[in-house]
Scaffold this motif. Structure first.
Motif, PDB file in Angstrom:
ATOM      1  N   UNK A 372       1.026  -1.310  -0.005  1.00 25.73           N
ATOM      2  CA  UNK A 372      -0.044  -0.111  -0.065  1.00 25.73           C
ATOM      3  C   UNK A 372       0.880   1.316  -0.073  1.00 25.73           C
ATOM      4  N   UNK A 373       1.872   1.130   0.727  1.00 22.76           N
ATOM      5  CA  UNK A 373       2.803   2.471   0.951  1.00 22.76           C
ATOM      6  C   UNK A 373       3.332   2.655  -0.583  1.00 22.76           C
ATOM      7  N   UNK A 374       3.789   1.389  -1.180  1.00 15.22           N
ATOM      8  CA  UNK A 374       4.423   1.757  -2.644  1.00 15.22           C
ATOM      9  C   UNK A 374       3.574   2.244  -3.739  1.00 15.22           C
ATOM     10  N   UNK A 375       2.271   1.486  -3.493  1.00 13.96           N
ATOM     11  CA  UNK A 375       1.193   1.944  -4.570  1.00 13.96           C
ATOM     12  C   UNK A 375       0.762   3.264  -4.232  1.00 13.96           C
ATOM     13  N   UNK A 376       0.765   3.733  -2.992  1.00 14.57           N
ATOM     14  CA  UNK A 376       0.419   5.130  -2.682  1.00 14.57           C
ATOM     15  C   UNK A 376       1.538   6.042  -3.424  1.00 14.57           C
ATOM     16  N   UNK A 377       2.740   5.503  -3.252  1.00 17.18           N
ATOM     17  CA  UNK A 377       3.749   6.372  -3.945  1.00 17.18           C
ATOM     18  C   UNK A 377       3.738   6.418  -5.433  1.00 17.18           C
ATOM     19  N   UNK A 378       3.353   5.400  -5.895  1.00 20.20           N
ATOM     20  CA  UNK A 378       3.507   5.537  -7.596  1.00 20.20           C
ATOM     21  C   UNK A 378       2.358   6.244  -7.825  1.00 20.20           C
ATOM     22  N   UNK A 379       0.931   6.036  -7.231  1.00 19.25           N
ATOM     23  CA  UNK A 379      -0.045   6.971  -7.417  1.00 19.25           C
ATOM     24  C   UNK A 379      -0.016   8.402  -7.413  1.00 19.25           C
ATOM     25  N   UNK A 380       1.082   8.645  -6.305  1.00 17.48           N
ATOM     26  CA  UNK A 380       1.377  10.284  -6.165  1.00 17.48           C
ATOM     27  C   UNK A 380       0.554  10.830  -4.780  1.00 17.48           C
TER      28      UNK A 380
END
Lengths: 616, 411
Positions: A372-380
């Protein structure tokens, strides 16, 4: 040992030890050894950071002159340090993840770790090469490493096919680099990046040739089609390929072109690169939305994200270059994390098909959090490094009044968020999939969690305090390219420059909002966990009252149908068919004359040669 | 040059001996014939540049014809006839040309100078198997054992090429005054044989055509001359000899394992012959000229020479040739060696000695690529500096501009 050769030599020492101890070490032992080598190289790379901050450019010889006086020389400036830190840091984390991931592999473990280490070393040589010839050699070495690693399971048809596609597209496009290099050498008598004679020898055509090579490595449309096929490799390979060591080679080449002639080629390459980057952002994310294979989905997001990086670099301003390089580092962190999470999921469930996944958050809570952290990061999402990276790109584009780029980047971000919503929900939430019934799904082992957890944590650290990356690594890299980018850092190191101050304020506001929301959640009484109806805005829900990965993909295909026609593979295949038809025609002529009538052929050849000699 | 060639031939002799002890290549007569071929070639190189050397080289070719014939099949007899015919005609043409020029000591008056040049071109085209007079090489590859072909390609052919290099030094006018025709001949081989290699479904003739394709490159290096062209030809010939020995050896291992010659319909050989598969791949990389192999050092110089003297058109033709080479090998690697085994398991395993030979010859090009001075490869540089072009660069450039037009036409 010179400070700039030590990271490379640490990796090569790791390779030698892998080969020497191949029969004595267990697979896990080999993994630990490789991680130690990469960790040492990372530590040695970090030691270069203070020098880069001072603007020091270090020189060393990696391979003494042997072939006609040509030596493999290194010249490491801020840009080189950035790529060295990125390659070794990401590589070390991925190798740490690999220890448990690869321990059950029946054969080829030594080969795997040895090539992984050479792969990272290749990126370091590329980033540090003082001249284009050394860079080209490193370019091809990492190409061969990726070919070998993608084809690691070479007995499987899909792995072998993927490796073939990687080699053909990137190597054939890589001839652009070689042709450009040859033309420059023929005119300038040398290939040093900083040589004024080399800058004079550059032409628009040479720049275009270099860019073709960079586009294939950095998966720019229409040379991106190798990357989804490369997914049949072991997950650590995918992670390294996507995050640090392969697609970033093209980014490096584009950035390095600013060194030539003090950035005089930005005017020629800026707009074409920006256009290619924008198309790539959209094509990548639209194709990603239609995927139901987790790794293929991530692969298409790599295409899209590389579009952002190239667009930022194409802007040519200090802020644009900083945005591109910060994005490059951020992408290494979040994409490496996402691939490792996907690998952990596949390791635990035996599948990466989103239609067969679901509800894994209960069995793999830490993997879910890290994802979730990485997904949030890629989504900005704010407070992540991905948000900062996008902010910087938007800021750089707005500074130049390029609203079209802002719009494309904005749409790309929305679609990215949508795509990751699909992936996250279908992998970790909802009811467990029927396909996994009876299978004991386990959390990833601690070393795998550590590998991906460290990188996810850094996504947050650099999201909250981007100055930790901007000041020591990104700013010196921009300065190394000869572009002025005054970075203003004030109280407690917080960024206070125009734009950056707003960024810090926005980050603070989001942090306060999250804290407030959490306080309300805690003190107002949390709802009981359980299934809830899906809000669909009035749209009819599919059977089962839960939209699945197939529904998401189907919806994307319906909505973006014309975009899926933008697949360049049929064009490549048609070219290949024409070539083979031409070859068959040549063979039939050859059978009819030279092979069946050799005496006549000799006579005709003699006559032709005599005529040629007479006419010259 | 012999400081490079003689160790190379000695290494090849040792490798062939070890390989053929594990995987039989012929009857009892095969051994003395192969030994005599290599020995005669080596002695001819030691004999320098003259009639003696030429006669020794011709003797080596006669023995090589007997070597082909020793297989005892009708196809082998036909291939031996073609080979012998080409060698006799080639030697006769070259000998006549050399007689006309006093063995390179003089340039005869017109039109005899043109006759000599045309005869030299025809003679070397026949001996090296250049397009369009290549007919003997695919026939030999189909009909002979792999090590017979490897010896002919990596020793006899290489010696013929070295003779051409010697002529480049002794008679520069032959090359510089007629560069356009030489380049047309080289490009016909480079592009024509590249296409023909793509059309093959059997690996042995495919390797034969790729040999001809590579000879086009090497010839370009010689014709373009200068330090870059000559050194490029030298490095490329090393990659050529080593790469071809490895690839023919790997294909021979596959033939031994399958009991029939491997084709593009054979699947997944690497599953049962991993060492042979890896060796084939490394050999192909060296041959195609991918860094960090010694083949790249050669190709890099040839590209430079091409760009310097032939401009972008010649450079484009060179890269088109390279692209065809890589397409051809990648297809062979992926259809025949990699992927799931398709009924290829069950044959005899690769003997250890043969595996050791393949690995040694596969790794050597990489080692030489990283440390090119390790075996005195600097020697060719010295030989190169002895080349003193007598023709003004403008004349060469004019001649090469014509060549570039020809290249465009061929392409």
């Amino acid at each position: 040992m010179h400070p700039i050769t030590s990271p490379i030599l640490a990796l090569l020492a790791g390779v030698v030890l892998q080969l020497l101890l191949a029969r004595t070490l267990t697979p896990a032992g080999k993994g630990i050894l490789a991680t130690a080598a990469a960790g040492t190289a990372f530590a040695a790379s970090l030691l270069l950071v203070p020098g880069a901050m001072d603007g020091t450019v270090l020189h060393a010889v990696l391979l003494a002159a042997g072939d006609g006086g040509v030596a493999l020389r290194l010249r490491v400036d801020g840009l080189g340090v950035l790529f060295m830190v990125m390659g070794t840091g990401t590589g070390a984390a991925i190798l740490l993840f690999s220890i448990r991931y690869m321990e059950h592999e029946a054969q080829g473990v030594t080969r795997f770790y040895a090539i992984m280490l050479v792969f990272i070393a290749g990126l370091l040589v590329l980033a540090g090469a003082a001249d284009m010839l050394g860079a080209y050699v490193a370019w091809e070495v990492i190409g061969l490493c990726s070919y070998s690693l993608v084809g690691f399971w070479y007995r499987r048809r899909e792995a072998a096919d993927g490796a073939r596609k990687v080699l053909l597209i990137t190597h054939l496009a890589g001839y652009g680099f070689l042709v450009g290099l040859v033309l420059v050498y023929a005119r300038a008598g040398g290939t040093e990046w900083t040589d004024p004679a080399v800058a004079d020898a550059f032409t628009t055509g040479v720049v275009a040739l270099f860019l073709v090579a960079a586009m294939a490595k950095s998966v720019m449309f229409p040379l991106h089609t190798w990357i989804p096929e490369a997914m049949n490799a072991p997950t650590p390979v995918s992670a390294l390929l996507h995050s640090a060591c392969y697609v970033k080679a093209g980014v490096y080449l584009v950035a390095r072109l600013y060194t030539v002639g003090d950035g005089q080629w930005q005017a020629a390459m800026g707009m074409p690169l920006a256009a290619v980057g924008c198309v790539t952002i959209l094509v990548g994310v639209v194709f990603a939305m239609a995927q139901t294979d987790l790794k293929r989905l991530l692969a298409f997001h790599t295409v899209s994200q590389l579009g952002y990086i190239i667009v930022a670099l194409s802007l040519g301003s200090g802020l644009g270059l900083a945005a591109g390089l910060f994005y490059c580092l951020s992408h290494a962190l979040f994409k490496g994390t996402l691939f490792m999470c996907a690998g952990a999921v596949q390791h635990a469930t035996g599948t990466r098909d989103l239609r067969d996944l679901g509800g894994l958050a209960a069995a793999m809570p830490w993997t879910a959090r890290i994802w979730i952290i990485a997904a949030a990061s890629i989504a900005g999402v704010p407070l992540t490094n991905g948000f900062v990276a996008k902010w910087l790109v938007f800021g750089a584009a707005l500074d130049q009044g390029l609203m079209a780029i802002v719009m494309v980047a904005w749409i790309g971000s929305i679609l990215t968020a949508f795509s990751f919503l699909k992936a996250t929900v279908n992998t970790f939430y909802g009811a467990p999939s029927a396909a996994l019934a009876g299978r004991r799904v386990h959390e990833a082992p601690p070393s795998m969690l550590a590998g991906m957890g460290v990188m996810a944590a850094l996504c947050l650290v650099f999201g909250v305090a981007p100055q930790l990356l901007l000041v020591p690594v990104v700013a010196p890299a921009v300065a190394g390219l000869g572009v002025a980018w005054p970075l203003e850092a004030g109280w407690l190191g917080l960024l206070t420059g125009r734009g950056a101050l707003a960024l810090t304020t926005a980050g603070g506001a989001v942090l306060a909002s999250v804290a407030l929301g959490y306080a309300v959640y805690r003190f107002a009484g949390a709802p009981v966990a359980g299934p809830v109806s899906v809000y669909s805005g009035g749209e009819p829900l599919p059977a089962g009252d839960r939209p699945g990965a197939g529904d998401f993909a189907g919806m994307a295909e319906d909505a973006f149908h014309p975009v899926y026609a933008l697949d360049p593979d049929p064009v490549y295949r048609a070219g290949w068919r024409r070539l083979t038809r031409l070859a068959a025609a040549a063979a039939s002529v050859a059978r009819a004359v030279p092979e069946r009538r050799p005496v006549l052929t000799v006579a005709l050849t003699a006559a032709a040669l005599a005529a040629g000699v007479w006419l010259v | 040059m012999d400081t490079v060639l003689l160790p190379l031939f000695a290494g090849i002799a040792a490798g062939v001996w070890l390989y053929a002890r594990s995987i039989p290549q012929g009857g009892r007569s095969w051994w003395p014939l192969v030994a005599a071929t290599i020995a005669l070639v080596a002695v001819s190189r030691l004999a320098g540049h003259g009639w003696g050397a030429m006669l020794l080289a011709f003797a080596a070719e006669l023995v090589a014809a007997a070597l082909i014939l020793s297989r005892g099949t009708p196809a082998a007899a036909a291939a031996a006839r073609l080979f012998l015919g080409a060698m006799v005609a080639g030697t006769a043409a070259i000998a006549t040309a050399l007689a006309l020029t006093g063995f390179g000591t003089m340039q005869p008056a017109a039109p005899l100078d043109k006759v000599a040049v045309a005869l030299l071109m025809l003679g070397f085209a026949l001996k090296l198997g250049l397009v369009p007079v290549y007919f003997w090489l695919p026939a030999v590859a189909r009909a002979s054992s792999v090590m017979t072909t490897a010896v002919i390609v990596a020793v006899v052919d290489v010696a013929g090429f070295c003779e051409l290099l010697a002529l480049r030094e002794a008679m520069p006018w032959v090359f510089e005054g007629y560069a356009a025709v030489w380049i047309a001949l080289a490009l016909a081989s480079l592009l024509g044989a590249g296409l023909l290699a793509l059309a093959q479904s059997e690996l042995k003739p495919m390797l034969a055509f790729s040999t001809i394709h590579d000879m086009g490159y090497l010839l370009l290096g010689v014709v373009l001359g200068g330090p870059e062209g000559m050194a490029g030809a030298w490095f490329a010939i090393l990659g050529h000899a080593l790469g071809k020995l490895v690839m023919f050896g790997a294909v021979g291992a596959a033939e031994w394992h399958l009991g029939a010659p491997p084709t593009l319909d054979t699947r997944g050989l690497s599953s049962s012959l991993p060492v042979a598969g890896a060796a084939f791949m490394l050999g192909a990389l060296a041959f195609v000229g991918i860094p960090p192999t010694v083949g790249f050092l050669g190709h890099w110089r040839l590209y430079l020479a091409g760009a310097e003297l032939g401009g972008p058109v010649l450079l484009a033709a060179l890269f088109a040739g390279s692209a065809m080479g890589i397409l051809c090998y990648v297809r062979a690697i992926h259809r025949t060696w990699l992927g799931p085994a398709g009924g290829t398991a069950g044959g005899p395993a690769l003997p250890r000695a043969a595996a050791a030979v393949l690995l040694a010859f596969a790794i050597t090009p990489v080692v030489l690529g990283l440390v090119p001075g390790a075996v005195g490869v600097a020697a060719p540089e010295a030989a190169v500096h002895a080349t003193a072009p007598d023709v003004p660069p403008a004349a060469v450039a004019a001649s090469l501009n014509t060549a570039a037009s020809v290249a465009g036409g061929v392409k």
